[in-house]
Enzyme design. Sequence first.
Site, PDB file in Angstrom:
ATOM      1  N   ILE A  30       3.793   8.997  -8.910  1.00 33.27           N
ATOM      2  CA  ILE A  30       4.152   7.816  -8.119  1.00 33.27           C
ATOM      3  C   ILE A  30       2.926   7.026  -7.679  1.00 33.27           C
ATOM      4  O   ILE A  30       2.816   5.829  -7.934  1.00 33.27           O
ATOM      5  CB  ILE A  30       4.991   8.202  -6.879  1.00 33.27           C
ATOM      6  CG1 ILE A  30       6.325   8.841  -7.309  1.00 33.27           C
ATOM      7  CG2 ILE A  30       5.251   6.970  -6.035  1.00 33.27           C
ATOM      8  CD1 ILE A  30       7.139   9.410  -6.166  1.00 33.27           C
ATOM      9  N   SER A  31       2.008   7.681  -7.026  1.00 28.28           N
ATOM     10  CA  SER A  31       0.839   6.939  -6.538  1.00 28.28           C
ATOM     11  C   SER A  31      -0.279   7.911  -6.209  1.00 28.28           C
ATOM     12  O   SER A  31      -0.092   9.122  -6.222  1.00 28.28           O
ATOM     13  CB  SER A  31       1.208   6.153  -5.278  1.00 28.28           C
ATOM     14  OG  SER A  31       1.456   7.049  -4.219  1.00 28.28           O
ATOM     15  N   SER A  32      -1.421   7.350  -5.912  1.00 34.38           N
ATOM     16  CA  SER A  32      -2.516   8.225  -5.530  1.00 34.38           C
ATOM     17  C   SER A  32      -3.385   7.548  -4.496  1.00 34.38           C
ATOM     18  O   SER A  32      -3.251   6.364  -4.228  1.00 34.38           O
ATOM     19  CB  SER A  32      -3.350   8.598  -6.752  1.00 34.38           C
ATOM     20  OG  SER A  32      -4.144   7.498  -7.126  1.00 34.38           O
ATOM     21  N   TYR A  40      -6.323  10.982  -0.415  1.00 36.58           N
ATOM     22  CA  TYR A  40      -5.856  12.332  -0.103  1.00 36.58           C
ATOM     23  C   TYR A  40      -5.485  13.121  -1.347  1.00 36.58           C
ATOM     24  O   TYR A  40      -5.460  14.345  -1.316  1.00 36.58           O
ATOM     25  CB  TYR A  40      -4.610  12.224   0.779  1.00 36.58           C
ATOM     26  CG  TYR A  40      -3.551  11.386   0.130  1.00 36.58           C
ATOM     27  CD1 TYR A  40      -2.729  11.944  -0.841  1.00 36.58           C
ATOM     28  CD2 TYR A  40      -3.427  10.020   0.408  1.00 36.58           C
ATOM     29  CE1 TYR A  40      -1.792  11.173  -1.504  1.00 36.58           C
ATOM     30  CE2 TYR A  40      -2.503   9.253  -0.238  1.00 36.58           C
ATOM     31  CZ  TYR A  40      -1.688   9.826  -1.200  1.00 36.58           C
ATOM     32  OH  TYR A  40      -0.782   9.051  -1.867  1.00 36.58           O
ATOM     33  N   GLY A  41      -5.083  12.427  -2.411  1.00 35.14           N
ATOM     34  CA  GLY A  41      -4.570  13.113  -3.587  1.00 35.14           C
ATOM     35  C   GLY A  41      -3.529  12.252  -4.290  1.00 35.14           C
ATOM     36  O   GLY A  41      -3.673  11.034  -4.335  1.00 35.14           O
ATOM     37  N   VAL A 100       0.805  11.548  -5.420  1.00 37.44           N
ATOM     38  CA  VAL A 100       2.216  11.806  -5.108  1.00 37.44           C
ATOM     39  C   VAL A 100       3.016  11.810  -6.402  1.00 37.44           C
ATOM     40  O   VAL A 100       2.849  10.931  -7.255  1.00 37.44           O
ATOM     41  CB  VAL A 100       2.777  10.735  -4.152  1.00 37.44           C
ATOM     42  CG1 VAL A 100       4.247  11.011  -3.873  1.00 37.44           C
ATOM     43  CG2 VAL A 100       1.994  10.719  -2.855  1.00 37.44           C
ATOM     44  N   LYS A 136       3.624  15.517  -2.457  1.00 37.15           N
ATOM     45  CA  LYS A 136       2.279  15.017  -2.193  1.00 37.15           C
ATOM     46  C   LYS A 136       1.319  16.174  -2.433  1.00 37.15           C
ATOM     47  O   LYS A 136       1.394  17.202  -1.766  1.00 37.15           O
ATOM     48  CB  LYS A 136       2.219  14.561  -0.737  1.00 37.15           C
ATOM     49  CG  LYS A 136       0.919  13.939  -0.308  1.00 37.15           C
ATOM     50  CD  LYS A 136       1.105  13.321   1.083  1.00 37.15           C
ATOM     51  CE  LYS A 136      -0.153  12.637   1.580  1.00 37.15           C
ATOM     52  NZ  LYS A 136       0.079  11.920   2.846  1.00 37.15           N
ATOM     53  N   ASP A 181      -1.011   4.688  11.542  1.00 41.65           N
ATOM     54  CA  ASP A 181      -1.180   4.011  10.254  1.00 41.65           C
ATOM     55  C   ASP A 181       0.127   3.377   9.802  1.00 41.65           C
ATOM     56  O   ASP A 181       0.505   3.486   8.639  1.00 41.65           O
ATOM     57  CB  ASP A 181      -1.708   4.994   9.197  1.00 41.65           C
ATOM     58  CG  ASP A 181      -2.335   4.246   8.018  1.00 41.65           C
ATOM     59  OD1 ASP A 181      -2.641   3.034   8.166  1.00 41.65           O
ATOM     60  OD2 ASP A 181      -2.499   4.849   6.951  1.00 41.65           O
TER      61      ASP A 181
END
Lengths: 440, 473
Positions: A38-40, A43-44, A46, A62, A164
């Site tokens: 999905i995304s990055s 932090y790492g 997903v 995640k 956030d």
Amino acid sequence: MEDLSTNTLHHDPMLFYRKKRDSMKRPVQQKYNILGFISSGTYGRVYKAQSLDEDGKIHAIKKFKPDKEGDVITYTGISQSAIREMALNREINHENVVALKEVILEDKSIYMVFDYAEHDFLQVIHHHSQTLRFPITTPVLKSLIYQLINGVIYLHSCHILHRDLKPANILITSNGVVKIGDLGLARLIYEPLQPLFAGDKVVVTIWYRAPELLMGAKHYNKAIDCWAVGCVIAELASLRPIFKGEEAKLDSKKNVPFQKDQLLRIFEVLGTPDEKDWPGLVHMPEFANMKRLERSHYRLHEWCQSRIRSQQGYDLLQQLFLYDPDKRITAKEAIQHPWFLEDPLPTWNAFQSVPLHQIPPHRRIAHDDAPSMMAPQNTQMNGPGAPFAPGQPQTQNQGQSKPGSSTSFASGMSVGGAVYVPQQANNVGHNHSRKKARLN
Amino acid sequence: MATDFWASSHYKRWIVDRATLAQAREEDLTYAGSQEILDFLGIYFANIISKLGKKLNLRQRVIATATVFFRRFYLKNSYCETDPFLVIAACCYVAAKAEESPVHIKTVVQEARHVFGQDQYNVKNFPSDNTKLAEMEFYLVDDLECDLTVFHPYRTLLALCKKETLQFGVGGDLLDAGDLGVGMGPDDGPRYWGTGEGRLELSENALQMAWFIINDSYRSNLCLLYPPHLIAIAAIYLTLVLNPSAQATINHLLPSSSANNAAESSPHSTEEPGTVVASSSHFQSNAHANTTPRRSSRQSSQTQTPTQSSQAQDPTSSLEKQDPIEFLANLNVSLSLISTISQELISLYTLWDRYREEGVVTSTTGANNNASTSDGGSTLSGSSGSHGSRGGGGNRSPMDSLAGSGQGAGNEGSPGFPGVGGVVGLAGGGLEGKIVTPAFLSRVLLRMREARLLGGGNTGPAVNRMVENVKGI
């Protein structure tokens, strides 16, 4: 035998413990089928994954970036952010906050398994600005905001500051239920052992950062989340960030710089604050710097006329944008605001009033081409739990969700198809400036 | 979550029953040979966590959290199958992060090597490599099921009690203010408890004593068995009966005769607190049962009469107007549970009396303590070491606080109860009421771990031999 035991005691005393523990574990791959990426972010990454249990539920996993020393993945200690996210998520439970299903610690990596949400605020904004090309309708806008505030009330009642809040971190399920996500910067403020600023010098993505933070306040409270809610409302209403400033970068000594541009963007709409609005202003560390800035006049009312189209809506926004954090409306007060009592009323399915063809497309996922410990096992997208809505163009990975291109849970994903292309160019700088500075 | 204990992971997943505890220690028990050794190890480990925590400049609350993590970890594991020292270091490291006051991993490794390397622990092989600690952290967090938010009794204490004459504000300011944090902000809305209305007023040193009793409670498994607010109330209860200035507030409420016969009831002579039936009247007489021996021991070893001195110190009339017994009764908690917890705390002190850290045996107030020094072990003198060390380490005990009120410092020699130490020792078997030192426990622990590695379940002889040698320590 005696030697062996002495040896183990001396050189690897936890050998047997580890063996026992490891043998009891069911690996991630045996629990979930990874559907795609999905995304990055910092932090790492997903992933979208389907549970291999009977329910076959879809999840977002995640995976925190494992630490590397050269090419060797090693243990260096769990980050403060991961500890927070785990600790907080294990305690909370609310309809409008993303639910953590489990945490898997395996092979030097941490996997947090969340309930899946198909959409997020940023995606809805993009969908309207790029595809539909008309504003988010008032019933949807109001429902999204109502549920967002409802989630914030819960977090605040738990003494959690999110720190956030921004469109990319606020998710929406396919049933139109808002889920606040990403507690990676959140923290408990109940009886803190140290002042908040001691832990994290910079909090909140710059465009959503409250004036007291920009002014260098050493103490802050729940009001910073309420400011961010105001920014999110404005962005939903206008389809673009209301205070889109340039972030001044940290210097080499990691001192926090004066965020001149961001403050100017705020002043342009809300006017330059004075002591009358905000008695604490003169005590702010950046007061002297601020005094030197060009003065502006208040024009929020004007800003709202074409965008919010409701006097009550303006009033809520104006109260969320009060400079003085002590006067700013709280989440609890905000949800009782008359705006939510006038027609159209908010709904629990935010998309209730939306015709089917105007509902934002499902989250795009990409095949993970980067080397990863969690390579997708099943790249077949049309199986059970296929992520795409029927009739939606299914484009291949266009590169916009490449690793490192975004910082948040979902901002790497986007609407599919050709319409996205102009946005994509936009997105590069966009993502860059969205990046929040983390010092620890 | 931060305020709702009943919705917390702490309540939902980490309050266990005694059977679970016993099961968790089953394997250790076969290697240790006696439950008493395991109870001593409980004190021993908590003291080490506290020592390391202080070296790392952790606040008391962080140390308490680390201790809870340690005990939770060993609900699932046994001492003999793991390296408790590595686990201790990892608990401190994680607790610091969980309580938002992180310490660098390097610092933890350094300080751990330093503390554990002391002769009494004799751990010379603690890994200097950060990754070992980080690896342990990883497994620890997994075993803790990522439940890293822990509730502590300190908060309840300050919600229920305040320092006398202190009308507004959090009582914490007279203790380690930072241990509780800065308190609630004005934006927290209306509250229906902890509003400060109706709080029990305690003198400063009484409040401090309750605080120290809570600190001490982490030497036992109480934090796994009972919700923190009950532990806090038990600490308040014990303070009322143990602290001279607090006694003054209840003495006038009690029939004076109860004080005389109560000594015989000796409530702490049983290791089975569940057998004590605590009706409200029993509760009161217990209060005096605990009070009397304390007072008498104090009077015999100290020069002052605490009641008189406290009255001289605390002329506040407000203290006399309140009714602490009614206050406790009105808390709407099970007083029999409070009584059980109090019994356990007393048992802990009894045991702790016989635990002596090396290097602090020398009394700072030797003159007051002649009855309890230089004995072979079966008298009550053990307190000198343990409490002295706590005082020295900054982890003040309730007894130290008493000492602070003019009763001699550090080595008051009276936290135990006359005649009780021996009883418990006999019941425990093996050690027969002897003094136990960390060095001894370190050796027992090493034996247990070696024996476990060798696969044999029978270390009885080995430990027994050591027990025989206890006197030589």
